[in-house]
Design an enzyme around this catalytic site. Structure first.
Site, PDB file in Angstrom:
ATOM      1  N   SER A  33      43.768 -48.255  58.040  1.00  0.00           N
ATOM      2  CA  SER A  33      42.631 -47.406  58.360  1.00  0.00           C
ATOM      3  C   SER A  33      42.095 -46.757  57.084  1.00  0.00           C
ATOM      4  O   SER A  33      42.512 -47.121  55.985  1.00  0.00           O
ATOM      5  CB  SER A  33      43.081 -46.333  59.360  1.00  0.00           C
ATOM      6  N   ASN A  34      41.163 -45.844  57.237  1.00  0.00           N
ATOM      7  CA  ASN A  34      40.570 -45.120  56.111  1.00  0.00           C
ATOM      8  C   ASN A  34      40.827 -43.631  56.266  1.00  0.00           C
ATOM      9  O   ASN A  34      40.978 -43.158  57.388  1.00  0.00           O
ATOM     10  CB  ASN A  34      39.045 -45.302  56.118  1.00  0.00           C
ATOM     11  N   ARG A  35      40.776 -42.916  55.167  1.00  0.00           N
ATOM     12  CA  ARG A  35      40.898 -41.454  55.267  1.00  0.00           C
ATOM     13  C   ARG A  35      39.586 -40.899  55.784  1.00  0.00           C
ATOM     14  O   ARG A  35      38.574 -40.952  55.098  1.00  0.00           O
ATOM     15  CB  ARG A  35      41.152 -40.869  53.888  1.00  0.00           C
ATOM     16  N   ALA A 100      33.624 -44.082  58.547  1.00  0.00           N
ATOM     17  CA  ALA A 100      34.320 -44.734  57.427  1.00  0.00           C
ATOM     18  C   ALA A 100      34.941 -46.010  57.998  1.00  0.00           C
ATOM     19  O   ALA A 100      36.098 -46.023  58.411  1.00  0.00           O
ATOM     20  CB  ALA A 100      35.386 -43.800  56.873  1.00  0.00           C
ATOM     21  N   VAL A 101      34.118 -47.042  58.063  1.00  0.00           N
ATOM     22  CA  VAL A 101      34.551 -48.304  58.683  1.00  0.00           C
ATOM     23  C   VAL A 101      35.556 -48.994  57.763  1.00  0.00           C
ATOM     24  O   VAL A 101      35.309 -49.101  56.554  1.00  0.00           O
ATOM     25  CB  VAL A 101      33.326 -49.236  58.890  1.00  0.00           C
TER      26      VAL A 101
END
Ligand code: CTP
Length: 227
Positions: A33-35, A100-101
């Site tokens: 995932s992303n932050r 934030a894909v």
């Protein structure tokens, strides 16, 4: 530079906002995932709804409460977010992609929990769809607004994304700073327009930044005037 405000009696805009990260499964218990806390996208949805617009928020997994008066569509992966956005585009005057894909996903997620046998693990990743690029040709008169979270060459990178993704406006921020970007309640953003203009805003709360961005959304969606 002043932006016009939406007034009572004006036609409300139909605004589609995306927020938060996406999660791409490795196996049933792990993901990449992303932050992203989703705070900026939620602040935008909240601000737009408070101004009387019809807001749909497509949200990745976050721990924030649904803003009042906003329709929330919950998604997990980039592909689910792409589908949710594509399905609602035709009914939207404005798209704001604050999510934030995740840019990569495991090529073959495992149906079972992977066991930690052996000392190394190699994951094969493939690209997720670029949502803004995939809908570029469907843009028409709809406003497309993107975000660029950068750690270097912020302005050049934001300009490149503005062009590549066919955007009207991009909101850039330097996430290497501790007072802007991920998880914090404040942000320091620079707005860049397709015509080359730009405006750096001072440090402010994400809700205030959402207000400034919404001022421009209303102005760009209304009759054209100079910046
Ligand atoms: N975005 C998107 N689909 C993706 C990735 C990003 O629509 N798969 C959107 C984001 O929501 C944001 C904008 O594109 O509005 C810029 O996202 P960013 O992650 O900064 O850029 P990338 O396109 O991923 O480019 P790079 O990897 O070169 O930074």
């Amino acid at each position: 530079m002043t932006a016009g405000r939406f007034r009572i009696g004006d036609e409300p805009l139909r605004i589609l906002v995306t927020a938060g990260p996406t999660r791409e499964p490795i196996d049933p218990v792990r993901f990449i995932s992303n932050r992203s806390s989703g705070k900026m996208g939620y602040a935008l949805a909240e601000e737009a709804a408070a101004r009387g617009h019809a807001v749909c928020l497509v949200s990745g997994p976050v721990s924030l409460a649904a803003p009042a008066g906003v329709t929330v569509v919950r998604v997990t992966t980039a592909e689910e977010m792409r589908r949710a956005v594509a399905a609602r585009l035709g009914r939207s005057d404005v798209l704001i992609m604050a999510a934030a894909v995740a840019d990569w996903r495991p090529r073959k997620p495992s149906a079972w929990k992977l066991k930690k046998a052996g000392m190394r693990m190699v994951l094969e990743l493939e690209r997720t769809p670029d949502i803004l690029r995939s809908i570029r040709t469907r843009k028409g008169r709809r406003l497309h607004i993107g975000f660029a979270a950068e750690t270097r060459d912020m302005l050049a990178e934001a300009r490149r994304k503005l062009r590549n993704k066919g955007l009207d406006l991009i909101v850039a921020n330097d996430v290497s700073r501790s007072d802007a970007g991920f998880e914090v309640d404040t942000n320091r953003v620079t707005l860049l327009w397709a015509d080359g203009a730009r405006q750096a805003l001072p440090l402010m709360s994400k809700r205030e930044a959402a207000g400034r961005i919404m001022d421009w959304v209303e102005r760009l969606a209304g009759p054209k005037t100079s910046k």
